[in-house]
Design a protein around this motif. Sequence first.
Motif, PDB file in Angstrom:
ATOM      1  N   UNK A  48       0.852  -1.186   0.000  1.00 33.14           N
ATOM      2  CA  UNK A  48       0.000   0.000   0.000  1.00 33.14           C
ATOM      3  C   UNK A  48       0.890   1.238   0.000  1.00 33.14           C
ATOM      4  N   UNK A  49       0.559   2.203  -0.852  1.00 37.11           N
ATOM      5  CA  UNK A  49       1.343   3.431  -0.962  1.00 37.11           C
ATOM      6  C   UNK A  49       0.397   4.611  -1.148  1.00 37.11           C
ATOM      7  N   UNK A  50       0.573   5.667  -0.343  1.00 38.67           N
ATOM      8  CA  UNK A  50      -0.267   6.837  -0.516  1.00 38.67           C
ATOM      9  C   UNK A  50      -0.425   7.650   0.745  1.00 38.67           C
ATOM     10  N   UNK A  51      -1.595   8.285   0.891  1.00 36.52           N
ATOM     11  CA  UNK A  51      -1.862   9.215   1.989  1.00 36.52           C
ATOM     12  C   UNK A  51      -2.614   8.573   3.153  1.00 36.52           C
ATOM     13  N   UNK A  52      -3.178   7.383   2.946  1.00 42.16           N
ATOM     14  CA  UNK A  52      -3.981   6.729   3.975  1.00 42.16           C
ATOM     15  C   UNK A  52      -3.214   5.573   4.588  1.00 42.16           C
ATOM     16  N   UNK A  53      -3.424   5.331   5.864  1.00 46.15           N
ATOM     17  CA  UNK A  53      -2.720   4.269   6.567  1.00 46.15           C
ATOM     18  C   UNK A  53      -3.028   2.903   5.970  1.00 46.15           C
ATOM     19  N   UNK A  54      -2.076   2.000   6.138  1.00 48.52           N
ATOM     20  CA  UNK A  54      -2.223   0.627   5.657  1.00 48.52           C
ATOM     21  C   UNK A  54      -3.387  -0.070   6.363  1.00 48.52           C
ATOM     22  N   UNK A  55      -4.154  -0.849   5.589  1.00 48.02           N
ATOM     23  CA  UNK A  55      -5.138  -1.782   6.129  1.00 48.02           C
ATOM     24  C   UNK A  55      -5.041  -3.076   5.336  1.00 48.02           C
ATOM     25  N   UNK A  56      -5.341  -4.222   6.011  1.00 43.93           N
ATOM     26  CA  UNK A  56      -5.296  -5.508   5.320  1.00 43.93           C
ATOM     27  C   UNK A  56      -6.325  -5.578   4.205  1.00 43.93           C
ATOM     28  N   UNK A  57      -7.401  -4.845   4.348  1.00 43.20           N
ATOM     29  CA  UNK A  57      -8.388  -4.690   3.273  1.00 43.20           C
ATOM     30  C   UNK A  57      -9.102  -3.375   3.507  1.00 43.20           C
ATOM     31  N   UNK A  58      -9.628  -2.784   2.427  1.00 47.27           N
ATOM     32  CA  UNK A  58     -10.292  -1.489   2.541  1.00 47.27           C
ATOM     33  C   UNK A  58     -11.763  -1.694   2.879  1.00 47.27           C
ATOM     34  N   UNK A  59     -12.244  -0.947   3.843  1.00 47.16           N
ATOM     35  CA  UNK A  59     -13.668  -0.893   4.122  1.00 47.16           C
ATOM     36  C   UNK A  59     -14.077   0.577   4.058  1.00 47.16           C
ATOM     37  N   UNK A  60     -15.245   0.918   4.575  1.00 45.83           N
ATOM     38  CA  UNK A  60     -15.716   2.280   4.392  1.00 45.83           C
ATOM     39  C   UNK A  60     -15.190   3.290   5.380  1.00 45.83           C
ATOM     40  N   UNK A  61     -14.318   2.875   6.309  1.00 47.36           N
ATOM     41  CA  UNK A  61     -13.849   3.790   7.347  1.00 47.36           C
ATOM     42  C   UNK A  61     -12.772   4.741   6.824  1.00 47.36           C
ATOM     43  N   UNK A  62     -12.426   5.703   7.646  1.00 46.37           N
ATOM     44  CA  UNK A  62     -11.256   6.541   7.384  1.00 46.37           C
ATOM     45  C   UNK A  62     -10.112   5.990   8.232  1.00 46.37           C
ATOM     46  N   UNK A  63      -9.126   5.311   7.626  1.00 43.29           N
ATOM     47  CA  UNK A  63      -8.066   4.678   8.411  1.00 43.29           C
ATOM     48  C   UNK A  63      -7.095   5.658   9.039  1.00 43.29           C
ATOM     49  N   UNK A  64      -7.173   6.929   8.640  1.00 40.69           N
ATOM     50  CA  UNK A  64      -6.238   7.937   9.142  1.00 40.69           C
ATOM     51  C   UNK A  64      -5.277   8.366   8.047  1.00 40.69           C
ATOM     52  N   UNK A  65      -4.826   9.606   8.141  1.00 42.60           N
ATOM     53  CA  UNK A  65      -3.953  10.165   7.113  1.00 42.60           C
ATOM     54  C   UNK A  65      -2.507  10.141   7.567  1.00 42.60           C
ATOM     55  N   UNK A  66      -1.654   9.539   6.765  1.00 38.52           N
ATOM     56  CA  UNK A  66      -0.209   9.604   6.960  1.00 38.52           C
ATOM     57  C   UNK A  66       0.467   9.102   5.696  1.00 38.52           C
ATOM     58  N   UNK A  67       1.687   9.567   5.442  1.00 38.71           N
ATOM     59  CA  UNK A  67       2.444   9.066   4.304  1.00 38.71           C
ATOM     60  C   UNK A  67       2.726   7.591   4.525  1.00 38.71           C
ATOM     61  N   UNK A  68       2.317   6.759   3.562  1.00 35.11           N
ATOM     62  CA  UNK A  68       2.373   5.318   3.748  1.00 35.11           C
ATOM     63  C   UNK A  68       3.097   4.654   2.592  1.00 35.11           C
ATOM     64  N   UNK A  69       3.998   3.745   2.922  1.00 35.11           N
ATOM     65  CA  UNK A  69       4.623   2.840   1.960  1.00 35.11           C
ATOM     66  C   UNK A  69       4.899   1.560   2.732  1.00 35.11           C
ATOM     67  N   UNK A  70       3.980   0.592   2.621  1.00 33.45           N
ATOM     68  CA  UNK A  70       3.986  -0.537   3.544  1.00 33.45           C
ATOM     69  C   UNK A  70       3.686  -1.841   2.823  1.00 33.45           C
ATOM     70  N   UNK A  71       4.488  -2.862   3.103  1.00 30.97           N
ATOM     71  CA  UNK A  71       4.273  -4.216   2.588  1.00 30.97           C
ATOM     72  C   UNK A  71       3.941  -5.142   3.750  1.00 30.97           C
ATOM     73  N   UNK A  72       2.932  -5.991   3.546  1.00 29.94           N
ATOM     74  CA  UNK A  72       2.508  -6.885   4.626  1.00 29.94           C
ATOM     75  C   UNK A  72       2.021  -8.208   4.035  1.00 29.94           C
TER      76      UNK A  72
END
Length: 366
Positions: A48-72
């Motif tokens: 996952x790469x972008x402005x929103x925090x990593x999640x194992x899958x996307x749902x309708x919530x706001x996961x929070x804003x932060x610079x993200x570059x994460x592999x899981x």
Amino acid sequence: MLNIKTKALTAAVVLATAPQAFAGYEFDLGDGNKLSFGGYIKADARYVDGDLKYQDYWRGNNPGFEDTSHTHFNVKETRFNTKYTHGDVTAFIEMDFYGGDGNEVATNSTNPRLRHAFVKYKGWMAGQFWTAFTPLKAFPDSLDFGGPIVGEVFVRQPGVRWSGGGFTISVENPETWGGDTPTGGNSAGGGSNNIDADEDTPDLIATYGFKGDWGEVQVGVLGRALEQGGIDETAVAGNIGGKINIGKDDIRFQLNVGESGRYVGAGMVQDVVIDPVTGEKEVEDTTAFTVAYRHLWSDSWRSTAYYGEATTDVLEYDRSHWGVNLIKQLTPALSVGGEIGQYSVDDDLGENGDSSYFQLSFKFGI
């Protein structure tokens, strides 16, 4: 005598799109009693790469804003189920492993989570399953768990329902979420905030399904009594969704309108919200939809392109998710695929951002 049968596994189209895992092994116990065991093992590698925090899958919530570059890497979607049949009685239970995380330093443990547990007798069903408001055929063939959940009815909960002649009438667990109600005693199993502890009127759902060689479509109506700190209203919502066959391909869709609250987006918006302009409590109104097109390139290759979006009236949320995948069926039971997509949060009253993702998945049906 105990007989054991291994059920034939059909092509990936069935394996990857069923809203619950199929039973792969059947034990004939004699006297009309059968015990089935099934599920699948799924391993995901996700970047996952972008402005929103990593999640194992996307749902309708706001996961929070932060610079993200994460592999899981994870195997949490893996699930097991058992089904017991005795004449007209069927009992079913299923679990996966999204119940909680262990540490990634050593063991990477994950806790089992109950998905379904119900008993069926003729037209009656009692226990926990997808809410009757969910048009099950509308779920897309996605690698991201659930696909565009942001636009889907995505609730599993206990209830009692009757089905017959295309109709389903269901009374289900009531829960008002939102406003400034403190956590109630009934939330001990989930730990959610702002849950009402005093509810006496079950949620009521009525649906009707149309089906044929062309596909299957369900229309549904939801009615709820929302009683929470000054709010005493009847909330009503409706939806339509299903699958339309186009030769070997298909289009899957759903449209949800009204005061659906917690029923749509798996945590996108609360039932009762505080109007940021007036400071008053209001019942939120949501419009949400998904559409997905699945194409079979050959007997062993397939792709799905999907999009989902939801908007709300009071808080002016606007969130969306798109994805495109390519899946190869290596054997009747084993598939591998890749998916790219993006999840976006565009809230008029807050920050905006999005994150893109790539997911590689291996899935083996038991």
